[in-house]
Motif scaffolding. Structure first.
Motif, PDB file in Angstrom:
ATOM      1  N   GLU A 232       0.836  -1.189   0.000  1.00 51.07           N
ATOM      2  CA  GLU A 232       0.000   0.000   0.000  1.00 51.07           C
ATOM      3  C   GLU A 232       0.873   1.242   0.000  1.00 51.07           C
ATOM      4  OE1 GLU A 232      -2.543  -0.259   3.372  1.00 51.07           O
ATOM      5  OE2 GLU A 232      -3.691  -1.962   2.596  1.00 51.07           O
ATOM      6  N   ALA A 233       0.320   2.334  -0.528  1.00 46.13           N
ATOM      7  CA  ALA A 233       1.061   3.592  -0.547  1.00 46.13           C
ATOM      8  C   ALA A 233       1.357   4.025   0.884  1.00 46.13           C
ATOM      9  CB  ALA A 233       0.255   4.672  -1.259  1.00 46.13           C
ATOM     10  N   PRO A 234       2.578   4.506   1.151  1.00 45.86           N
ATOM     11  CA  PRO A 234       2.911   4.930   2.520  1.00 45.86           C
ATOM     12  C   PRO A 234       2.090   6.144   2.947  1.00 45.86           C
ATOM     13  CG  PRO A 234       4.642   5.583   0.978  1.00 45.86           C
ATOM     14  CD  PRO A 234       3.697   4.700   0.216  1.00 45.86           C
ATOM     15  N   GLN A 235       1.639   6.128   4.177  1.00 43.57           N
ATOM     16  CA  GLN A 235       0.897   7.266   4.721  1.00 43.57           C
ATOM     17  C   GLN A 235       1.840   8.404   5.080  1.00 43.57           C
ATOM     18  OE1 GLN A 235      -2.592   7.268   4.786  1.00 43.57           O
ATOM     19  NE2 GLN A 235      -2.117   5.442   3.579  1.00 43.57           N
ATOM     20  N   GLN A 236       3.057   8.054   5.444  1.00 48.64           N
ATOM     21  CA  GLN A 236       4.093   9.048   5.732  1.00 48.64           C
ATOM     22  C   GLN A 236       5.104   9.003   4.595  1.00 48.64           C
ATOM     23  OE1 GLN A 236       3.789  11.066   8.302  1.00 48.64           O
ATOM     24  NE2 GLN A 236       2.106  10.003   9.353  1.00 48.64           N
ATOM     25  N   ARG A 237       5.434  10.148   4.038  1.00 45.00           N
ATOM     26  CA  ARG A 237       6.184  10.164   2.773  1.00 45.00           C
ATOM     27  C   ARG A 237       7.687   9.910   2.922  1.00 45.00           C
ATOM     28  NH1 ARG A 237       5.754  14.721  -2.040  1.00 45.00           N
ATOM     29  NH2 ARG A 237       7.444  13.875  -3.342  1.00 45.00           N
ATOM     30  N   ASP A 302      14.525   9.825   2.655  1.00 42.90           N
ATOM     31  CA  ASP A 302      14.205   9.156   1.393  1.00 42.90           C
ATOM     32  C   ASP A 302      12.717   9.283   1.084  1.00 42.90           C
ATOM     33  OD1 ASP A 302      16.811   8.336   1.129  1.00 42.90           O
ATOM     34  OD2 ASP A 302      16.480   6.395   2.091  1.00 42.90           O
ATOM     35  N   ASP A 303      12.389   9.553  -0.161  1.00 44.47           N
ATOM     36  CA  ASP A 303      11.008   9.739  -0.595  1.00 44.47           C
ATOM     37  C   ASP A 303      10.357   8.389  -0.858  1.00 44.47           C
ATOM     38  OD1 ASP A 303       8.619  10.440  -1.801  1.00 44.47           O
ATOM     39  OD2 ASP A 303       9.481  12.095  -2.925  1.00 44.47           O
ATOM     40  N   LEU A 305       7.165   7.656  -1.019  1.00 43.66           N
ATOM     41  CA  LEU A 305       6.016   7.732  -1.923  1.00 43.66           C
ATOM     42  C   LEU A 305       6.482   7.646  -3.373  1.00 43.66           C
ATOM     43  CD1 LEU A 305       3.018   8.081  -2.392  1.00 43.66           C
ATOM     44  CD2 LEU A 305       3.326  10.574  -2.229  1.00 43.66           C
ATOM     45  N   LEU A 306       7.543   8.337  -3.711  1.00 35.29           N
ATOM     46  CA  LEU A 306       8.093   8.254  -5.065  1.00 35.29           C
ATOM     47  C   LEU A 306       8.562   6.829  -5.358  1.00 35.29           C
ATOM     48  CD1 LEU A 306       9.092   9.386  -7.735  1.00 35.29           C
ATOM     49  CD2 LEU A 306      11.150  10.211  -6.562  1.00 35.29           C
ATOM     50  N   GLN A 307       9.255   6.205  -4.414  1.00 34.93           N
ATOM     51  CA  GLN A 307       9.714   4.830  -4.607  1.00 34.93           C
ATOM     52  C   GLN A 307       8.527   3.883  -4.832  1.00 34.93           C
ATOM     53  OE1 GLN A 307      11.907   4.250  -0.987  1.00 34.93           O
ATOM     54  NE2 GLN A 307      13.786   5.160  -1.791  1.00 34.93           N
ATOM     55  N   TYR A 308       7.473   4.085  -4.060  1.00 34.68           N
ATOM     56  CA  TYR A 308       6.273   3.260  -4.193  1.00 34.68           C
ATOM     57  C   TYR A 308       5.661   3.408  -5.592  1.00 34.68           C
ATOM     58  CZ  TYR A 308       1.369   1.883  -3.642  1.00 34.68           C
ATOM     59  OH  TYR A 308       0.126   1.325  -3.816  1.00 34.68           O
ATOM     60  N   VAL A 340      15.617  13.283  -6.932  1.00 40.98           N
ATOM     61  CA  VAL A 340      16.419  14.449  -6.564  1.00 40.98           C
ATOM     62  C   VAL A 340      17.393  14.097  -5.440  1.00 40.98           C
ATOM     63  CG1 VAL A 340      16.386  16.818  -5.717  1.00 40.98           C
ATOM     64  CG2 VAL A 340      14.555  16.009  -7.221  1.00 40.98           C
ATOM     65  N   LEU A 341      18.662  14.412  -5.647  1.00 41.82           N
ATOM     66  CA  LEU A 341      19.682  14.265  -4.604  1.00 41.82           C
ATOM     67  C   LEU A 341      19.799  15.591  -3.854  1.00 41.82           C
ATOM     68  CD1 LEU A 341      22.367  12.326  -6.631  1.00 41.82           C
ATOM     69  CD2 LEU A 341      21.256  11.493  -4.543  1.00 41.82           C
ATOM     70  N   PRO A 342      19.550  15.599  -2.540  1.00 42.31           N
ATOM     71  CA  PRO A 342      19.614  16.862  -1.799  1.00 42.31           C
ATOM     72  C   PRO A 342      21.045  17.315  -1.529  1.00 42.31           C
ATOM     73  CG  PRO A 342      19.051  15.069  -0.316  1.00 42.31           C
ATOM     74  CD  PRO A 342      19.080  14.481  -1.696  1.00 42.31           C
ATOM     75  N   ILE A 343      21.308  18.577  -1.825  1.00 48.95           N
ATOM     76  CA  ILE A 343      22.578  19.206  -1.478  1.00 48.95           C
ATOM     77  C   ILE A 343      22.620  19.408   0.039  1.00 48.95           C
ATOM     78  CG2 ILE A 343      23.939  21.337  -1.721  1.00 48.95           C
ATOM     79  CD1 ILE A 343      23.976  19.665  -4.243  1.00 48.95           C
ATOM     80  N   MET A 344      23.794  19.251   0.628  1.00 47.37           N
ATOM     81  CA  MET A 344      23.955  19.464   2.062  1.00 47.37           C
ATOM     82  C   MET A 344      24.189  20.957   2.342  1.00 47.37           C
ATOM     83  SD  MET A 344      23.577  16.481   3.367  1.00 47.37           S
ATOM     84  CE  MET A 344      23.969  16.961   5.054  1.00 47.37           C
ATOM     85  N   ILE A 345      23.464  21.479   3.338  1.00 48.81           N
ATOM     86  CA  ILE A 345      23.600  22.872   3.754  1.00 48.81           C
ATOM     87  C   ILE A 345      24.158  22.899   5.178  1.00 48.81           C
ATOM     88  CG2 ILE A 345      22.413  25.057   4.148  1.00 48.81           C
ATOM     89  CD1 ILE A 345      22.316  24.167   1.239  1.00 48.81           C
TER      90      ILE A 345
END
Length: 602
Positions: A232-237, A302-303, A305-308, A340-345
């Motif tokens: 099932e699709a994750p409720q938390q993304r 990690d996303d 929902l996108l993986q799902y 998308v790979l997040p840049i570190m700030i």
């Protein structure tokens, strides 16, 4: 116990941990393939392999005693733990060390079984809502089986019998959870733990260790990994994880503070460090809360929902990847399945994930409070490796569009890691020679080609000229951030400051360029808008986008004016990435644009 026996015991435990770790690492892909609980994100094997690899690396040097070895295992576990299963196992190893420490160091072999059972409590306490039929069940039954045998029973016999109990418990997980029964698989984390203790037992009992060959069972094939698992699709993304240092509160305090922000929470606190795992829709809020309890030194989000969606209904056989410097609306990224790979700030002593755990408004507030400028760095190697392992299992080819290599080390690090994981004929890493909205427009154009069904080879050829068909013009009030970050030539920038001139900033061959100087920002922006209108009048303009840092007022005014003058709306209007905002400065506004095919930006 004399020193000779002590050294023999130490080497025996060290080798057992190493062999157990190698078993898990060798079966990483299989564990990923059967990962359906608590969410079908296909990374349990990668997470457990990361934990095991860290343990092997951190325990490589000679240590003074067996107890010191177990302490090093515990410390390494907190550093290397990833994912729900990895953090549960890290807590178990920490509990094992703490309980061994309470016993006589002269007889660790005999105390091992007792400590293995006592550590079960530690593992359960790390989980907000323990679920039986998973790794925790196999850990419990194995630990209980070790300790329940007669006191005089040698550890070798205890281990052999406990392994049989663990194997039976692993097999039964298929029927204990509905999601496992539907997919006819055992729990992935439970199998990872079983593989570890199997290798551990074989080594400790001086049995012949089977040659480590990756299984050729169907579960190891890409076809199995790509099959339609029931989920099932994750409720938390977002699968959010943070490693904290300088922690002075209990895990119960952290669990209570985060309980309303998500599920699947696992918290380990040991010797001033904490490893936190939670599935949440609010990773930035998770980090805000955790920052009040300690210093974040690692993090990921990690996303899921996108993986799902990629697993259930993939839009293409070619994956498209970019970094968070590319300005692209979030709903477009999700609907088009762009990774998308997040840049570190970094600012102060904290580090953040661009767009996930920090936005540019938050950044400017922190900058003002701390009285210092932040900095950016390339995406973490672990997060990059995790992504490409996922792409390897779900796509035929991968196209990556990165920020200009003249502005960041992202291109080189991503290219090196991508080509390490994927064959060269399956991956194309492109230096956009752009950033921000221009990079975003490039990504959107490549996505159009992918959705039109163009071949990987055709896209690889067409994309080489694409960076010349896009551009960006930036209006900044204060050049200091760009000068300090090296985004523009220092000599010209300082001269402009001295004369109180406001230049237009663009990119040329990936490097910052100053031109069209004005005596005010308003004059500067009039020139920018005039340029865009001229491009349109010459029938050159295909698309444009507006991005901003801070207030949206001027961006909205530009949108209204350009929509009227050009006759079409911008592709998007949005906040600029934090990674660009920290060098463009608060109040900056930019226009990215794309020329028609064959027209080059000069």
């Amino acid at each position: 116990m004399d020193q000779g026996l002590n050294h023999q015991e130490y080497q025996r435990f060290k080798m057992a941990f190493q062999v157990g770790a190698e078993q898990v690492i060798a079966h990483k892909k299989e564990l990923n393939a059967i990962n359906v609980f608590p969410v079908s994100d296909g990374d349990t094997g990668s997470n457990l392999a990361s934990l095991m690899q860290t343990i092997v690396e951190q325990t490589g040097e000679q240590l003074p005693s067996t107890l010191a070895f177990f302490e090093r295992v515990a410390d390494a576990s907190l550093i290397g733990a990833r994912g729900n299963s990895g953090i549960i196992l890290a807590q178990y190893f920490n509990g094992l060390y703490v309980n061994l420490m309470k016993e006589s160091e002269s007889d660790i072999v005999q105390n091992f079984a007792k400590s293995a059972k006592l550590a079960i409590k530690d593992a359960y306490q790390a989980i907000e809502k323990p679920v039986e039929g998973t790794m925790i069940t196999v850990i419990r039954l194995w630990g209980e089986a070790l300790e329940s045998q007669q006191a005089e029973t040698p550890l070798e016999i205890r281990l052999a019998k406990a392994l049989e109990v663990a194997k039976d418990a692993l097999d039964k997980t298929t029927e204990q959870l509905q999601i496992l029964r539907k997919n006819q698989v055992v729990d992935s984390g439970a199998k990872g733990f079983y593989l570890f203790i199997r290798g551990f037992t074989q080594s400790f009992n001086r049995q012949e260790i089977p040659e480590l060959i990756v299984s050729d069972e169907p579960s190891m094939t890409r076809e199995f990994h790509q099959r339609q698992l029931v989920s099932e699709a994750p409720q938390q993304r977002y699968c959010t994880e943070v490693l904290l240092d300088q922690v002075k509160v209990s895990k119960e305090v952290i669990q209570s503070a985060l309980s309303s922000l998500g599920d699947s929470m696992v918290v380990v606190v040991s010797r001033g460090k904490a490893r936190v795992h939670i599935h949440s829709n609010q990773p930035s809020k998770v980090l805000d809360i955790l920052s009040s309890y300690g210093q974040p030194i690692q993090q990921k989000a990690d996303d899921m929902l996108l993986q799902y969606q990629v697993r259930k209904s993939p839009k293409a056989k070619i994956a498209l990847v970019t970094d968070s410097i590319a300005d692209i609306p979030a709903d477009y990224l999700l609907s088009q399945q762009i990774h998308v790979l997040p840049i570190m700030i970094s600012i102060g002593e904290g580090s953040y994930l661009d767009r996930l755990t920090i936005q540019n408004k938050q950044f400017f507030t922190l900058q003002q409070e701390l009285g210092e400028r932040g900095s950016s760095s390339q995406p973490s190697l672990h997060q990059t490796e995790t992504l490409f392992n996922f792409l390897d299992n779900h796509y035929d080819q991968v196209v990556v569009v990165t920020v200009s290599k003249e502005l960041s080390g992202t291109y080189q690090s991503v290219k090196r890691l991508a080509e390490k994981i994927l064959p060269s004929d399956r991956v194309k890493v492109i230096d956009s020679r752009q950033n921000s909205a221009a990079q975003g427009l490039m990504v959107m154009r490549v996505n159009q080609w992918i959705q039109e069904g163009l071949s990987f080879e055709t896209i690889s050829q067409k994309v080489d000229n694409l960076s010349e068909q896009v551009g960006i013009l930036v209006s900044v009030d204060d050049l200091e951030p760009m000068i300090q970050s090296g985004r523009v030539p220092q000599a010209i920038g300082r001269m402009a400051q001295k004369l109180q001139l406001k230049p237009l900033v663009s990119l040329e061959q990936g490097q910052g360029k100053l031109s069209n100087f004005s005596f005010s920002q308003a004059g500067n922006e009039r020139k920018m808008l005039k340029k865009i209108k001229a491009y349109h009048k010459q029938n050159l303009l295909l698309n444009y986008a507006i991005v901003y840092a801070g207030s949206s007022d001027r961006a909205e005014q530009w949108q209204a004016e350009l929509t009227t003058k050009l006759g079409f709306k911008p592709s998007f209007v949005m906040l600029i990435s934090t990674a660009v905002a920290l060098s463009a400065g608060d109040g900056s506004v930019a226009i990215g644009f794309e020329f028609k095919e064959g027209v080059m930006f000069k």
